[in-house]
Design an enzyme around this catalytic site. Structure first.
Site, mmCIF file in Angstrom:
data_model
loop_
_atom_site.group_PDB
_atom_site.id
_atom_site.type_symbol
_atom_site.label_atom_id
_atom_site.label_comp_id
_atom_site.label_asym_id
_atom_site.label_seq_id
_atom_site.Cartn_x
_atom_site.Cartn_y
_atom_site.Cartn_z
ATOM 1 N N LYS A 34 0.828 -1.214 0.000
ATOM 2 C CA LYS A 34 0.000 0.000 0.000
ATOM 3 C C LYS A 34 0.863 1.266 0.000
ATOM 4 O O LYS A 34 0.524 2.262 0.619
ATOM 5 C CB LYS A 34 -0.934 -0.004 1.203
ATOM 6 N N CYS A 35 1.941 1.223 -0.725
ATOM 7 C CA CYS A 35 2.907 2.320 -0.790
ATOM 8 C C CYS A 35 2.796 2.998 -2.152
ATOM 9 O O CYS A 35 2.458 2.357 -3.149
ATOM 10 C CB CYS A 35 4.307 1.731 -0.594
ATOM 11 N N SER A 36 3.097 4.283 -2.200
ATOM 12 C CA SER A 36 3.084 4.972 -3.500
ATOM 13 C C SER A 36 4.131 4.383 -4.451
ATOM 14 O O SER A 36 4.044 4.570 -5.656
ATOM 15 C CB SER A 36 3.318 6.468 -3.309
ATOM 16 N N LEU A 37 5.084 3.638 -3.901
ATOM 17 C CA LEU A 37 6.122 3.013 -4.731
ATOM 18 C C LEU A 37 5.774 1.573 -5.121
ATOM 19 O O LEU A 37 6.527 0.933 -5.861
ATOM 20 C CB LEU A 37 7.464 3.035 -3.988
#
Length: 180
Positions: A34-37
């Site tokens: 659930k990370c932008s990366l």
């Protein structure tokens, strides 16, 4: 001691000896769901497909140290299957920092504390600091930090989370050229 002296559990709980990867160039990455990366999974898979026959293996270690992988290992498997077509090895969720850090990550950080970054990394560090989540020293600063390991199990480089696979491709090619 080398990376080959460690054992880890894969995403299904099976014990894996890293000595099984002896003679291969490894890209070890702490990942999240659930990370932008998280879209970097696509780039990592593309890199793996491009170089796996030349000796590269991507090893993904899921971590919730930054609060972005709250799911169980079983839920992670489903999430990844639903969103990505990954063929490289995935490992059970571990801690990468502090007193609970997996021994593998303690070793990786001790062997390569200097990160190769880019301009996006400076922005990420500012955001992390503003959020009160700043890390110091050799700690992993965020998800998708990458360690390049040569065929002999020596950690050769550490790349910041925002460094793309394209930006590190020449370093990978250099290591692969040394694989007999």
């Amino acid at each position: 001691m080398s990376i080959h002296d460690f054992s880890v559990k894969d995403i299904h709980g099976k014990e894996v000896q890293l000595s099984d990867f002896e003679g291969k160039t490894l890209l070890i990455v702490n990942t999240a769901t659930k990370c932008s990366l998280t879209p970097q999974y696509n780039d990592l898979e593309e890199l793996y497909q491009k170089y796996k026959d030349k000796g590269l293996v991507v090893l993904a270690f899921l971590s919730n140290d930054f609060g972005e992988t709250p799911e169980s290992n079983q839920e992670i498997v489903q999430f990844l299957a639903d969103n990505y077509e990954l063929t490289f090895p995935l490992f059970a969720k571990i801690s990468v920092n502090d007193e609970n850090a997996h021994p593998l990550y303690t070793y990786l950080k001790s062997k390569q504390s200097d990160e190769i970054g880019n301009s996006k990394y400076e922005i990420l560090l500012e955001i992390i600091s503003e959020m009160g989540l700043a890390r110091t020293g050799d700690d992993i600063k965020w998800n998708f930090t990458k360690f390049l390991v040569n065929k002999d199990g020596k950690v050769t480089q550490r790349f910041a989370p925002t460094v793309s696979t394209k930006e590190m491709e020449s370093a990978i090619q250099e290591e692969l050229a040394n694989v007999a």
